[in-house]
Write a protein that holds these residues in place. Structure first.
Motif, short mmCIF file in Angstrom:
data_model
loop_
_atom_site.label_atom_id
_atom_site.label_comp_id
_atom_site.label_asym_id
_atom_site.label_seq_id
_atom_site.Cartn_x
_atom_site.Cartn_y
_atom_site.Cartn_z
N LEU A 164 13.09 69.55 49.78
CA LEU A 164 12.33 70.80 49.88
C LEU A 164 11.58 70.89 51.21
O LEU A 164 11.53 71.94 51.84
CB LEU A 164 11.35 70.93 48.72
CG LEU A 164 11.96 71.32 47.38
CD1 LEU A 164 10.98 71.08 46.25
CD2 LEU A 164 12.41 72.78 47.40
N LEU A 205 19.96 69.35 46.63
CA LEU A 205 18.70 69.75 45.99
C LEU A 205 18.95 70.27 44.58
O LEU A 205 18.28 69.87 43.62
CB LEU A 205 18.01 70.81 46.84
CG LEU A 205 16.68 71.36 46.35
CD1 LEU A 205 15.62 70.26 46.33
CD2 LEU A 205 16.23 72.51 47.24
N LEU A 226 12.40 73.63 39.76
CA LEU A 226 12.87 73.87 41.13
C LEU A 226 12.66 75.33 41.52
O LEU A 226 12.20 75.64 42.62
CB LEU A 226 14.34 73.49 41.24
CG LEU A 226 15.00 73.75 42.60
CD1 LEU A 226 14.30 72.97 43.71
CD2 LEU A 226 16.48 73.40 42.55
N GLN A 234 13.90 65.24 45.69
CA GLN A 234 13.89 66.69 45.77
C GLN A 234 12.74 67.19 46.64
O GLN A 234 12.90 68.15 47.39
CB GLN A 234 13.77 67.32 44.39
CG GLN A 234 15.06 67.35 43.62
CD GLN A 234 14.86 67.97 42.26
OE1 GLN A 234 14.10 67.43 41.47
NE2 GLN A 234 15.52 69.07 42.00
N SER A 267 14.07 71.73 53.76
CA SER A 267 14.46 73.13 53.60
C SER A 267 13.42 74.06 54.21
O SER A 267 13.75 75.06 54.84
CB SER A 267 14.62 73.47 52.11
OG SER A 267 15.65 72.72 51.53
N LEU A 284 10.43 76.61 44.67
CA LEU A 284 11.03 77.43 45.73
C LEU A 284 10.31 78.77 45.84
O LEU A 284 10.07 79.27 46.94
CB LEU A 284 12.52 77.65 45.44
CG LEU A 284 13.44 76.46 45.69
CD1 LEU A 284 14.83 76.74 45.12
CD2 LEU A 284 13.52 76.13 47.17
N GLN A 292 17.75 79.67 49.30
CA GLN A 292 17.85 78.74 48.17
C GLN A 292 17.25 79.36 46.91
O GLN A 292 17.80 79.22 45.82
CB GLN A 292 17.16 77.42 48.50
CG GLN A 292 17.88 76.60 49.53
CD GLN A 292 17.08 75.40 49.97
OE1 GLN A 292 15.85 75.41 49.95
NE2 GLN A 292 17.78 74.35 50.37
N VAL A 319 14.48 78.30 52.56
CA VAL A 319 13.92 78.36 51.21
C VAL A 319 14.23 79.70 50.54
O VAL A 319 14.58 79.75 49.36
CB VAL A 319 12.40 78.09 51.23
CG1 VAL A 319 11.76 78.40 49.88
CG2 VAL A 319 12.14 76.64 51.61
#
Length: 102
Positions: A16, A63, A90, A12, A19, A94, A28, A25
């Motif tokens: 990230l 993710l 998560l 992950q 991303s 984020l 997401q 991001v």
């Protein structure tokens, strides 16, 4: 931050990073926020799962799946087991990345 590190897997963290490089991001974060709050609408989910490039959508789905939630093509989510801690971790990451990159 130890809780976050414990809940996020190395895979992950790599997703990230990618991303962040792709500057997705923020989108997401909105998608994960929808699935961690009540009252999300499927139309809004599908819109948030629409990325300019297919690999960005696949990256996002991977993710989120690593947090125990299977995203469907229509934007709906199917939780596996009880992924609350992993999804919450998560969301926090984020959120922090979005703030730092914004």
């Amino acid at each position: 931050t130890q809780l976050i590190s414990a809940e996020l897997m190395e895979d992950q963290l790599l997703l990230l990073l990618e991303s962040l490089e792709r500057k997705i991001v923020s989108q997401q974060l909105k998608l994960v926020r929808i699935h961690t709050t009540l009252g999300s609408s499927q139309g809004e989910d599908a819109e948030l799962l629409s990325f300019p490039h297919e690999e960005e959508q696949r990256l996002t789905m991977a993710l989120v799946e690593l947090s125990g939630v299977q995203l469907q093509e229509d934007g709906s989510a199917v939780p596996r087991d009880q992924p609350f801690e992993a999804v919450a971790a998560l969301f926090v990451v984020l959120y922090a990345l979005n703030l730092l990159s914004g």
